[in-house]
Design a protein around this motif. Sequence first.
Motif, PDB file in Angstrom:
ATOM      1  N   GLY A  20       0.767  -1.329   0.147  1.00  9.75           N
ATOM      2  CA  GLY A  20      -0.072  -0.008  -0.011  1.00  9.75           C
ATOM      3  C   GLY A  20       0.870   1.300   0.043  1.00  9.75           C
TER       4      GLY A  20
ATOM      5  N   CYS B 134       0.913   2.181  -3.850  1.00 16.26           N
ATOM      6  CA  CYS B 134      -0.399   1.952  -4.857  1.00 16.26           C
ATOM      7  C   CYS B 134      -1.406   2.272  -3.639  1.00 16.26           C
ATOM      8  N   LYS B 135      -2.663   2.918  -4.272  1.00 18.23           N
ATOM      9  CA  LYS B 135      -3.629   3.312  -3.460  1.00 18.23           C
ATOM     10  C   LYS B 135      -4.513   1.731  -3.259  1.00 18.23           C
ATOM     11  N   ARG B 136      -4.528   0.982  -4.223  1.00 18.41           N
ATOM     12  CA  ARG B 136      -5.364  -0.197  -3.992  1.00 18.41           C
ATOM     13  C   ARG B 136      -4.520  -1.459  -4.191  1.00 18.41           C
TER      14      ARG B 136
END
Length: 709
Positions: free
Chosen positions: A627, A630-632
């Motif tokens: 995480g 990246c966001k997801r």
Amino acid sequence: MLIGGPSFCHSTFQSPSEDGNFTDDVVALVQKEIGGDLKSLKKVSGLLEQLTLENKQLEEQVLTVSSSVPLRVSAALSTAEESRVKLESLLEKERLLSNTLQQHLQGAQVWADSIGQVLAQLDTLERHMKYLQCLARIEELSDFEEVLTQFHWPFISPPTQTLSPPANVQEFNSQLELLVSQLLSLQTSDDLISEKRETPSRPGQSQTPPLSLPIQIMLLPLSKRFRYHFTGNRQTNNLSKPEWFLTQVLIWMGNSSNFMDEKIQPILDRAGAKVNARVELCRGLLTLAQEKLAQDTPRLLYDDALFCHLVDEVLQFEKELRSTHSYPRAYPGVLHILLEETVFQKWLSVERKMAVEKVDAMLSAEGAWSSQYKDITDVDELKAPDCAETFMTLLLVITERYRALPCPRAQLSFLALQKELVDDFRIRLTQVMKEESRQPLSPRYCAILNAANYISTVLSDWGDNVFFLQLQQAAVSVGEEILGPLGATETGRLASLEGSLFEALLALLERLRGDMLGRLLDAVMRDVKEKAQPYCKDRWISLPSQSDQATMSLSSSACPMMLCLRDHLLQLQQMLCLPLFQMFWQGLAERLNSFIYEDLILYNHFNEGGAAQLQYDMTRNLFPLFGHYCKRPENFFKHVKEACLILTLKVGPALLLCDMLKQSEEEEGILNHQQPSPESALNELGVYKLAPSDVQILLNLRSAWLNQS
């Protein structure tokens, strides 16, 4: 009887065809001598004696002639034979003499041709001498140079305010304008005469217009000074110091620019001469530099150091000429001297040699694989090692050196050299990589990977550069002569700008980068799998349920794997550039997703507590590790995420899902519009990646399911 005797003797010498005529002659003779008078018969006796005498004389003559004829014929034949022999001797002598003469003429023809050329040159020189004498006389009659002297021409040093103008400056200004106008008129009439005699130029060959006559005269003192200092045995005429005469030319251009703009240009404008005075003077001074370079350059071909220095100075001179002095691109500078075939090939050879030497030095340097910007985070995005950055700087310098060349073929030749150097550097990187392949997690291995990525990135940027796009268009028309066969496909891609000149090199660098990144991922995954073995073999079927635990925490068996992942991610984030690290962690997530799904989930059975613990470990510990990047992060673990979702389904929904999947499997091939498809049912649960068959396998891994079945 008396009459018949002589007649008979005489007739013996007559042919039968002459008998009739002979009788008539006798009758006529008798008729003449005797006539019809019988008294005249007494004359017959005398006539007979006379005829007898004549007959005897004739017989003697005939006998004499008959005896002398053979002697004369023999003498004549002997004389004729001697003449024939003499004639044959003369003919043989004539033949020998003719052969000798022919050989002499053939041998002398070369000399005759050479002498003819010399005579033609002498004739030309004589005409030139007369022309120069005429010009010298004209110069003696001109007061133009004297007027220029009043304005302190030529400006050898920078003009200053201390130079006082002439007392009668207005008068000299008028004289200057009058003389310049007259010289322009004189040149115009001379040009008209020359145009009639001028032969047409070759196709594609541009002709530079001659210098204006006033400018030619203004150049005379500068030309004299140039030849005084930079020819002969003067110390200033030094082959190792081309910057001396090149700098001197630039200085004279700068010193004279204001005078040309303020004094000469207005006169030219009023006279209707469509020329730029300052440019004209630069053209004339440039001719001096061109002649000097053409003379000196061939003498430096065998000294690499001096030749390189000459090239550097010529390139710097050309740059300053175009920028500082605004010399038009339409006029040639001095670069064409370097494009003469022998000189140009030497230039290419020296550039290649020096580049290879520099590459050897940069790769063997102590800090070759470290970045000089490693302590500056916002600058060191690509984390390029010094050797790669120095190498690309070297290529950039080469580009700047040949960018201004007026010939696309020459530019493409340098481009071919650059591509050759890049490929050689790639091979060197591969060799060093193989030496470091046993330790793919070492800083040096990562530096090699960063180097390959950095070179690839720069070449990609160059492919979109306007200069290289222009070269790309030139390569379509003349590139095969220099770059080799391109092929119809590659030519089409270059012409449409879909590809780039570095496409083949980029593919090779991408292959190297992919191979190295794969080795790196293999090394990390080996370490992770080793640390994950206890976690994979945990008793997932007998773990306590979530309700039996006060708080959930990471599985103790997962800690080594999680720590290993965290350490490798932090380490490689520091050692790899951002684009490579993104590729690395995404590749690592993909491999982890497959590993956990195949080696852990499908390998074990789960009770309610085990499924909940797995979901907690994944969603609260593994996914957050990624995480940071990246966001997801769960989107990179779709198999694991959806498997946890299936394993943690309540019993009721799980039974319904199982029945629906079995019924769908039994009714496969039969359309049932009332029954939703398995895929839509799974989508409602949030399962998009797993196939219905995969979901059935996962449902069978639930221990509660096994107990009920």
